[in-house]
Structure formats: structure tokens, C-alpha cells
Design an enzyme around this catalytic site. Structure first.
Site, PDB file in Angstrom:
ATOM      1  N   CYS A   2       0.853  -1.182   0.000  1.00 25.48           N
ATOM      2  CA  CYS A   2       0.000   0.000   0.000  1.00 25.48           C
ATOM      3  C   CYS A   2       0.895   1.240   0.000  1.00 25.48           C
ATOM      4  O   CYS A   2       2.084   1.154   0.256  1.00 25.48           O
ATOM      5  CB  CYS A   2      -0.867   0.022   1.235  1.00 25.48           C
ATOM      6  SG  CYS A   2      -1.853  -1.475   1.390  1.00 25.48           S
ATOM      7  N   ARG A  27       2.209   1.143  -5.898  1.00 23.18           N
ATOM      8  CA  ARG A  27       2.273   0.278  -4.723  1.00 23.18           C
ATOM      9  C   ARG A  27       0.953  -0.442  -4.441  1.00 23.18           C
ATOM     10  O   ARG A  27       0.887  -1.309  -3.577  1.00 23.18           O
ATOM     11  CB  ARG A  27       2.665   1.094  -3.490  1.00 23.18           C
ATOM     12  CG  ARG A  27       4.026   1.730  -3.585  1.00 23.18           C
ATOM     13  CD  ARG A  27       4.314   2.522  -2.338  1.00 23.18           C
ATOM     14  NE  ARG A  27       4.350   1.672  -1.175  1.00 23.18           N
ATOM     15  CZ  ARG A  27       5.399   1.026  -0.723  1.00 23.18           C
ATOM     16  NH1 ARG A  27       6.551   1.151  -1.353  1.00 23.18           N
ATOM     17  NH2 ARG A  27       5.332   0.277   0.338  1.00 23.18           N
ATOM     18  N   TRP A  74      -3.538  -1.974  -1.633  1.00 31.34           N
ATOM     19  CA  TRP A  74      -3.406  -3.267  -2.285  1.00 31.34           C
ATOM     20  C   TRP A  74      -3.918  -4.259  -1.256  1.00 31.34           C
ATOM     21  O   TRP A  74      -3.288  -4.496  -0.225  1.00 31.34           O
ATOM     22  CB  TRP A  74      -1.944  -3.539  -2.617  1.00 31.34           C
ATOM     23  CG  TRP A  74      -1.703  -4.773  -3.425  1.00 31.34           C
ATOM     24  CD1 TRP A  74      -1.869  -4.920  -4.773  1.00 31.34           C
ATOM     25  CD2 TRP A  74      -1.226  -6.037  -2.946  1.00 31.34           C
ATOM     26  NE1 TRP A  74      -1.531  -6.190  -5.155  1.00 31.34           N
ATOM     27  CE2 TRP A  74      -1.129  -6.893  -4.056  1.00 31.34           C
ATOM     28  CE3 TRP A  74      -0.868  -6.525  -1.697  1.00 31.34           C
ATOM     29  CZ2 TRP A  74      -0.703  -8.211  -3.956  1.00 31.34           C
ATOM     30  CZ3 TRP A  74      -0.434  -7.838  -1.588  1.00 31.34           C
ATOM     31  CH2 TRP A  74      -0.353  -8.667  -2.709  1.00 31.34           C
ATOM     32  N   ASN A  99       0.306   0.735   6.196  1.00 29.22           N
ATOM     33  CA  ASN A  99       0.867  -0.164   5.193  1.00 29.22           C
ATOM     34  C   ASN A  99       1.516  -1.304   5.955  1.00 29.22           C
ATOM     35  O   ASN A  99       2.261  -1.051   6.897  1.00 29.22           O
ATOM     36  CB  ASN A  99       1.894   0.596   4.349  1.00 29.22           C
ATOM     37  CG  ASN A  99       2.689  -0.323   3.443  1.00 29.22           C
ATOM     38  OD1 ASN A  99       2.209  -1.371   3.051  1.00 29.22           O
ATOM     39  ND2 ASN A  99       3.904   0.079   3.131  1.00 29.22           N
ATOM     40  N   GLY A 100       1.219  -2.537   5.587  1.00 32.31           N
ATOM     41  CA  GLY A 100       1.815  -3.682   6.289  1.00 32.31           C
ATOM     42  C   GLY A 100       0.735  -4.660   6.690  1.00 32.31           C
ATOM     43  O   GLY A 100      -0.398  -4.600   6.203  1.00 32.31           O
ATOM     44  N   GLU A 481      13.171 -14.756 -17.052  1.00 36.30           N
ATOM     45  CA  GLU A 481      12.742 -13.360 -16.880  1.00 36.30           C
ATOM     46  C   GLU A 481      11.795 -12.950 -18.021  1.00 36.30           C
ATOM     47  O   GLU A 481      10.800 -12.269 -17.799  1.00 36.30           O
ATOM     48  CB  GLU A 481      13.994 -12.460 -16.811  1.00 36.30           C
ATOM     49  CG  GLU A 481      13.730 -10.972 -16.754  1.00 36.30           C
ATOM     50  CD  GLU A 481      12.859 -10.515 -15.590  1.00 36.30           C
ATOM     51  OE1 GLU A 481      12.592 -11.295 -14.675  1.00 36.30           O
ATOM     52  OE2 GLU A 481      12.412  -9.358 -15.636  1.00 36.30           O
ATOM     53  N   LYS A 485       7.944 -11.653 -17.508  1.00 35.93           N
ATOM     54  CA  LYS A 485       7.441 -10.372 -18.041  1.00 35.93           C
ATOM     55  C   LYS A 485       6.154 -10.597 -18.823  1.00 35.93           C
ATOM     56  O   LYS A 485       5.197  -9.859 -18.672  1.00 35.93           O
ATOM     57  CB  LYS A 485       8.477  -9.704 -18.970  1.00 35.93           C
ATOM     58  CG  LYS A 485       9.670  -9.068 -18.331  1.00 35.93           C
ATOM     59  CD  LYS A 485       9.393  -7.787 -17.595  1.00 35.93           C
ATOM     60  CE  LYS A 485       9.088  -8.052 -16.156  1.00 35.93           C
ATOM     61  NZ  LYS A 485      10.157  -8.237 -15.225  1.00 35.93           N
ATOM     62  N   GLU A 488       3.252 -11.391 -16.478  1.00 38.86           N
ATOM     63  CA  GLU A 488       2.852 -10.263 -15.633  1.00 38.86           C
ATOM     64  C   GLU A 488       1.976  -9.253 -16.351  1.00 38.86           C
ATOM     65  O   GLU A 488       1.003  -8.771 -15.797  1.00 38.86           O
ATOM     66  CB  GLU A 488       4.098  -9.500 -15.168  1.00 38.86           C
ATOM     67  CG  GLU A 488       4.796 -10.095 -14.009  1.00 38.86           C
ATOM     68  CD  GLU A 488       5.973  -9.222 -13.615  1.00 38.86           C
ATOM     69  OE1 GLU A 488       6.001  -8.762 -12.482  1.00 38.86           O
ATOM     70  OE2 GLU A 488       6.876  -9.004 -14.454  1.00 38.86           O
ATOM     71  N   HIS A 504      12.742 -33.849 -21.816  1.00 43.86           N
ATOM     72  CA  HIS A 504      12.427 -34.568 -20.574  1.00 43.86           C
ATOM     73  C   HIS A 504      11.009 -34.281 -20.107  1.00 43.86           C
ATOM     74  O   HIS A 504      10.683 -34.540 -18.948  1.00 43.86           O
ATOM     75  CB  HIS A 504      13.450 -34.210 -19.491  1.00 43.86           C
ATOM     76  CG  HIS A 504      14.846 -34.596 -19.872  1.00 43.86           C
ATOM     77  ND1 HIS A 504      15.253 -35.910 -19.942  1.00 43.86           N
ATOM     78  CD2 HIS A 504      15.917 -33.858 -20.260  1.00 43.86           C
ATOM     79  CE1 HIS A 504      16.518 -35.957 -20.333  1.00 43.86           C
ATOM     80  NE2 HIS A 504      16.938 -34.723 -20.540  1.00 43.86           N
ATOM     81  N   LYS A 603       4.094  -2.985  -6.828  1.00 42.62           N
ATOM     82  CA  LYS A 603       5.516  -2.821  -7.112  1.00 42.62           C
ATOM     83  C   LYS A 603       6.403  -3.322  -5.981  1.00 42.62           C
ATOM     84  O   LYS A 603       7.369  -4.009  -6.198  1.00 42.62           O
ATOM     85  CB  LYS A 603       5.785  -1.332  -7.369  1.00 42.62           C
ATOM     86  CG  LYS A 603       7.224  -1.017  -7.715  1.00 42.62           C
ATOM     87  CD  LYS A 603       7.511  -1.347  -9.150  1.00 42.62           C
ATOM     88  CE  LYS A 603       8.954  -1.216  -9.513  1.00 42.62           C
ATOM     89  NZ  LYS A 603       9.305  -2.060 -10.650  1.00 42.62           N
TER      90      LYS A 603
HETATM   91  C1  F6R Z   1       8.652  -8.489 -11.604  1.00 45.51           C
HETATM   92  C2  F6R Z   1       8.969  -7.783 -10.380  1.00 45.51           C
HETATM   93  C3  F6R Z   1       9.001  -8.575  -9.126  1.00 45.51           C
HETATM   94  C4  F6R Z   1      10.130  -8.062  -8.223  1.00 45.51           C
HETATM   95  C5  F6R Z   1      10.080  -8.770  -6.864  1.00 45.51           C
HETATM   96  C6  F6R Z   1      11.228  -8.356  -5.967  1.00 45.51           C
HETATM   97  O1  F6R Z   1       8.616  -7.643 -12.709  1.00 45.51           O
HETATM   98  O2  F6R Z   1       9.181  -6.606 -10.377  1.00 45.51           O
HETATM   99  O3  F6R Z   1       9.139  -9.928  -9.376  1.00 45.51           O
HETATM  100  O4  F6R Z   1      11.351  -8.289  -8.848  1.00 45.51           O
HETATM  101  O5  F6R Z   1       8.871  -8.473  -6.235  1.00 45.51           O
HETATM  102  O6  F6R Z   1      11.229  -6.998  -5.716  1.00 45.51           O
HETATM  103  P1  F6R Z   1      12.532  -6.235  -5.279  1.00 45.51           P
HETATM  104  O7  F6R Z   1      13.507  -6.326  -6.387  1.00 45.51           O
HETATM  105  O8  F6R Z   1      12.079  -4.836  -4.998  1.00 45.51           O
HETATM  106  O9  F6R Z   1      13.048  -6.930  -4.035  1.00 45.51           O
END
Ligand code: F6R
Length: 608
Positions: A2, A27, A74, A99-100, A481, A485, A488, A504, A603
Site C-alpha cells: 500500500c 504500490r 493493495w 501499510n503492512g 525473466e 514479463k 505479468e 524430458h 511494485k
Molecule cells: C517483476 C517484479 C518482481 C520483483 C520482486 C522483488 O517484474 O518486479 O518480481 O522483482 O517483487 O522486488 P525487489 O527487487 O524490490 O526486491
């Protein structure tokens, strides 16, 4: 998770708070709210959906006043409905934003219901409002009431509190969730992230774990976890305000993809000179620590975990010591056996990811030293690690990480050099890698020039429901990765495999509806990879190959080949990331999804 913002000023604050929420929307964005002292009472507006819904509500019914708190949510406890949106109030008297996660909220809730408090939401936060009010009802002064209440909370929190009998005070506390104080002139602020306040100040205080603060227009008082008054340093914000704006780009994600040549350069700046790494970049005493390292344990989540997996290939190949990599949410909860001389290396964009931070706290006393490769100065991981290397990517607003990943890779390659030097890497080898790194911005520019071809290619994915991503060696985590992407932001199911694993099991999935994306640089693994691609082709699969040597990989029926710029092998993982980012971006645009704020994600994951 949040986002919190709060202000105490001599001017109206609702526009400042609203702008803060817009900047914090990355966030969390399922509901938002604001509470302001209007001179007579605390007044509140809340709305489900994005911050714009709250802005619309405020346009109809403004909130005048110069003390206020606001929140973008969130959802963790309780659905994204208006009654669960923050601020939460205890009667008309007090409003809070949080937040938390309060882990013991059920016990506290039962106790408060027993005392006659009525709950109007399903959130864990509401207990905090009532706990404080309960203290106030029994005659405890506001600051003590907040302090006594937070000592009863288990879990993680960043809190902002306002109260009707003290309309000159904004109170806040943090434990386990980020919170900064923005220092103004004749006005002061709080927020989950500096970005929220760049419109009003560029001076910030990072609160420590357990800190508690009281802000008025002209004073900031802080107490530590033992209730002792403390002075905390004021930091000047380093990036330009424009770093947080979208500029000419349609989405933050595209802007951030395009920023990569610039930010990888910024990550190298001041860290390499005359063909050598400057190991002081990691902090005082780094050299002595690196001398004693016998093993590296990397811990991270999501995209940052993928960066760690690439680093494993580099460290074992170039330094010659073992490197283990694990996702933080597993590492923190199992009994780990680490050999003597382990360097704990966390990788994180935000520096506040709850699992990564918990892993550091869990292991800190059992390892030689801790190092973080991180993008946010002053974040918890940076403050709590022995050494740190900042990635200098600037603020990353798009929820899907792009420039954070490539700058993490640069940071991890610099770490590999630092360790390598202490473990027999020759000066020539170091100079060769540094020289390669110096070509990286230009190579990334060349990779970005693939944009139009990738946009054209993306049409082949828009109607698909599943996809496979393949790579070998350090390009396998790059395929992981790429798949993350695509999942997501386009919501297409994407799985990644080391290409050698195809036969396999996953080969059974391959048919004409399963596009197979492959990263195939011109290296020693190319022939092996070509054999894997033939396995796909023979099953009627449609191949999309990002190739370093298109002479050796010809397009044909069912095989699309895109030439990636020729790069030094050490840079392949970084450069091949770019076309995969662009592919997921354009597929998402075609599908019309919310690219910068994909559904269900936030995020910065500051809760478990
Ligand atoms: C994917 C993404 C997440 C973050 C993960 C870790 O695009 O952004 O998978 O990489 O939540 O976040 P950080 O790097 O802030 O610890």
C-alpha cells in the site's frame, strides 16, 4: 504494497496528498482514501478503484484543511471495497493509514469488541485505530497512546495518525514497512516512498526500524524503538524530478526500457576507472571482506532472483567459488547450512521486499558479511547490510521490472569482478570485462533498435494462451525473466525451460498453438541449442528465435529469426533481455492490458 502519504502544513493539503497518491499508485491501486482536519472535524473520502476515482470524489466534495493523511491500497485483509479502504477511523476522533500486516489483529479485535468498539471493515488496520482510541479514552496523552498501541502490534506496519484534539500534529511510526519523512519549510510530510513527495520537497529522513515521530509545521521529533529521542540525518534526493515522469512515452514501462543505456552507464559511473573496478564502491572495508569470501549465497525474489541466477554462472565461472541462489520466501523459513566464509548477497530493486529483508535478518549473524545490490538508497536492505552497491537505475514506476533488472546484472557483474580480483582473476581478464562493460550502453541502444520488428512479431502472440521460453547457460535465467514479463503484463501463461530439458517433458506441450521463444546467442552452446530447436520444429511448434548469428539460424516455415546485436559473451545476458522486454510490452499493448499497473500485482512487496 500500500502507499501512505501525510502532510501538516499552513496551506491546503488535499492536492498535495492526491498528487502523492498518484505517484504511489504503483504500490497498490484497488482503492484509495483521504482524511483531512477541516477546522472542525476530521472529514474523509474513500473510493474503490484507482486514485482517479478518489480524485473524482474529491472534485465533487472537496476536503479543505491543512492536516491530512491519504492511502492507496493493495488488499490483504478484506476485499477492495470502500468500507475496507483507508483511512480507518475510530469514531469521529481519530483517523489512521497503514501499510503492512498486523499479524495479531484477531486477538486484538476480540479484546476491543469486548470493550464495546464497533468494527466497520474487515481490515487488520482498524484495530490500530481503536487501540489508540481506547488509550485516549482512558486519559492517555496522544503520543503515548500511539506509542503504547504500536508496542502491542505484531507484524509489519508504517502508520500515519491524525487526531481531532491535536490538529497541529501528524504522528507516524514504522516497523517492517518503509516510511520516509519529507522535510519542508514551514510544512512537513510523510510517505511510503520519496517519489510521493518530490513535488513538495527534496529533503528526506529515513526512519529506522521501530522509530516513532511527531511532525508539526516547524518541528520533527523522532524517538527510537526504546522511546529515546533521536536525531536522524536529512538526505538530499539525488535523482531529478523528471525521473518520475512519463515524458513522451505511452507507458512508464516503455520509458524505463528505453532508459537502460543511460542507467547502466550510471551504474558503472565512479565504479570503474583505467580498466579496473574501484572496489570502494561497495563500502568501507569491502576489500578485506572479499578476501575472506569462500562462498556466495544470493537471496532475492522475482525478477531480482533471476538476476541472481545469472550471477551464479558468472561467479562460479570467473571467481571459481560456489554460489548458491534461492528465493527469499523459501530461504527464510528453512534450516540452511552455509559453509564458513559465506557472503550473503541480497538483490532487490526496492530494498524493502519483506521476504528478502527477513532472510537477511535471519542469517546476518551466521555469515561472514552481507552485501546488497539495491536500487533505493536509504532502504532497509541498504541500511541493514554490511556492504551495498547501488544500481542507480532511478525510480522504476512500471510494476514490471525492466531497467532495475539490467542494472542489477551490471551490479552483479561488478561484484563478480570484485570477488574475482581476490580469487586469482588476472588483471587482463578484469580489463577485458571492464572494456566489454564500457560497450554496453551502445549495445543496448542497438538492441532497442529492434523495436519495430518486435512490435510486428508481437501480433503472433496476442491470441495465444500459452508460450514457452528457452535458453541455455546464463541465458536460461534470461528466458525465465522473459516468461515472467509476458505473464505479468499480458496475462499469457509462459513457462521457461533450460533448452536441454525440453525432451524430458515439456516437448509434450508443443504444437502450433504454443509459440516457443528462444534466446540463442552466438556462443559455444549454439549447436546444442539448434538441436533443441529442431526438436520443437519437428513437432509443429512455431519458433521465435532471438539470434546472435542469423547466418547460422535461417528463417523458414514456422521459424522466425530476429538478429540481436553481436556482443561480447559476458554481456549476452544483459543485451538479450531487451528484446524479451519489448516483446512482452507490445503483446500487452495489443491485448489492451494495464501495462504499468497489471492486475493483482504491486511494485513493492513489503508484506509476506
Ligand atoms: C517483476 C517484479 C518482481 C520483483 C520482486 C522483488 O517484474 O518486479 O518480481 O522483482 O517483487 O522486488 P525487489 O527487487 O524490490 O526486491
Amino acid at each position: 504494497m500500500c502507499g501512505i502519504v501525510g502532510a501538516v502544513a499552513a496551506r491546503p493539503v488535499s492536492e498535495i496528498l492526491l498528487e502523492g497518491l498518484r505517484r504511489l499508485e504503483y504500490r497498490g491501486y484497488d482503492s484509495a482514501g483521504m482524511a483531512v482536519w477541516n477546522g472542525e472535524a476530521i472529514d474523509r473520502r474513500r473510493a474503490t478503484g484507482k486514485v482517479q476515482s478518489l480524485a473524482d470524489a474529491l472534485a465533487e466534495q472537496p476536503l479543505p484543511g491543512s492536516l491530512g493523511i491519504a492511502h492507496t491500497r493493495w488488499a490483504t485483509h478484506g476485499k477492495p471495497e470502500e468500507r475496507n479502504a483507508h483511512p480507518h477511523m475510530s469514531g469521529p476522533r481519530l483517523a489512521i493509514v497503514h501499510n503492512g500486516i498486523i499479524e495479531n489483529f484477531e486477538v486484538l479485535k476480540r479484546e476491543l469488541i469486548g470493550k464495546g468498539f464497533e468494527f466497520t471493515s474487515e481490515t487488520d488496520t482498524e484495530v490500530v485505530a481503536h487501540l489508540i482510541c481506547d488509550q485516549l479514552n482512558s486519559g492517555v496523552e496522544l503520543l503515548d497512546a500511539v506509542r503504547n498501541s504500536v508496542t502491542r502490534l505484531e507484524g509489519a506496519f508504517a502508520l500515519g495518525v491524525i487526531e481531532q484534539d491535536h490538529p497541529d500534529r501528524l504522528i507516524c511510526a514504522r516497523q517492517g514497512s518503509p516510511l520516509v519523512v519529507g522535510v519542508g519549510i514551514g510544512e512537513n510530510f510523510i510517505a511510503s516512498d520519496q517519489l510521493a513527495l518530490l513535488q513538495v520537497t527534496d529533503r528526506f529522513i529515513f526512519l529506522d526500524e521501530g522509530d516513532f515521530a511527531c511532525l508539526t509545521t516547524d518541528k520533527i521529533q523522532i524517538w527510537d524503538k526504546d522511546a529515546q529521542p533521536v536525531e536522524r540525518e536529512i538526505h538530499q534526493y539525488e535523482h531529478g524530478v523528471s525521473a518520475a515522469d512519463k515524458g513522451e512515452f505511452k507507458h512508464y514501462m516503455l520509458k524505463e526500457i528505453y532508459e537502460q543505456p543511460t542507467v547502466v552507464k550510471a551504474t558503472m559511473e565512479g565504479r570503474i576507472a583505467n580498466g579496473r573496478l574501484l572496489e570502494q564502491a561497495f563500502g568501507a572495508g569491502a576489500g578485506e571482506i572479499f578476501d575472506k569470501v569462500k562462498q556466495v549465497q544470493i537471496v532475492a525474489c522475482g525478477t531480482s532472483y533471476h538476476a541472481g541466477l545469472v550471477a551464479k554462472y558468472w561467479i562460479e565461472d570467473l571467481v571459481g567459488i560456489p554460489c548458491l541462489v534461492e528465493v527469499a520466501s523459501e530461504f527464510r523459513y528453512r534450516k540452511v547450512v552455509l559453509s564458513e566464509g559465506t557472503l550473503f548477497l541480497s538483490v532487490s530493486q526496492s530494498g524493502e521486499t519483506a521476504d528478502t529483508l527477513a532472510a537477511l535478518r535471519e542469517i546476518k549473524d551466521k555469515v561472514l558479511a552481507s552485501l546488497t545490490v539495491c536500487n533505493v538508497p536509504g532502504s532497509s536492505l541498504v541500511r541493514e547490510s554490511d556492504l551495498s552497491l547501488m544500481t542507480n537505475a532511478g525510480p522504476e514506476i512500471g510494476v514490471a521490472s525492466t531497467k532495475a533488472f539490467t542494472t542489477q546484472l551490471v551490479g552483479l557483474l561488478l561484484t563478480t569482478l570484485a570477488l574475482g580480483r581476490r580469487h586469482g582473476m588476472t588483471e587482463e581478464k578484469e580489463a577485458e570485462i571492464v572494456a566489454a562493460l564500457q560497450t554496453l550502453p551502445e549495445k543496448l541502444e542497438e538492441a532497442l533498435a529492434m523495436d519495430a520488428d518486435i512490435e510486428a512479431m508481437s501480433a503472433a502472440f496476442a491470441e495465444k494462451h500459452h508460450s514457452l521460453f528457452l535458453g541455455r547457460g546464463p541465458l536460461y535465467p534470461v528466458a525465465m525473466e522473459g516468461a515472467l514479463k509476458l505473464k505479468e503484463i499480458s496475462y499469457i501463461h509462459a513457462e521457461s525451460y533450460p533448452a536441454g530439458e525440453l525432451k524430458h517433458g515439456p516437448l509434450a506441450l508443443v504444437d502450433k498453438d504454443m509459440p516457443v521463444v528462444t534466446v540463442a546467442p552466438k556462443n559455444g552452446m549454439l549447436d546444442k541449442l539448434k538441436a533443441n530447436l529442431q526438436e520443437v520444429q519437428a513437432r509443429g511448434g512455431e519458433l521465435f528465435v532471438f539470434a546472435g548469428d542469423s547466418d547460422n539460424l535461417q528463417p523458414e516455415e514456422g521459424v522466425h529469426v530476429l538478429q540481436v546485436p553481436d556482443v561480447a559473451p559476458i554481456l549476452e545476458a544483459i543485451v538479450y533481455t531487451v528484446p524479451l522486454q519489448l516483446l512482452s510490452y507490445y503483446v500487452a499493448v495489443l491485448k489492451g492490458t494495464d501495462v504499468d499497473q497489471p492486475r493483482n500485482l504491486a511494485k513493492s512487496v513489503t508484506v509476506e
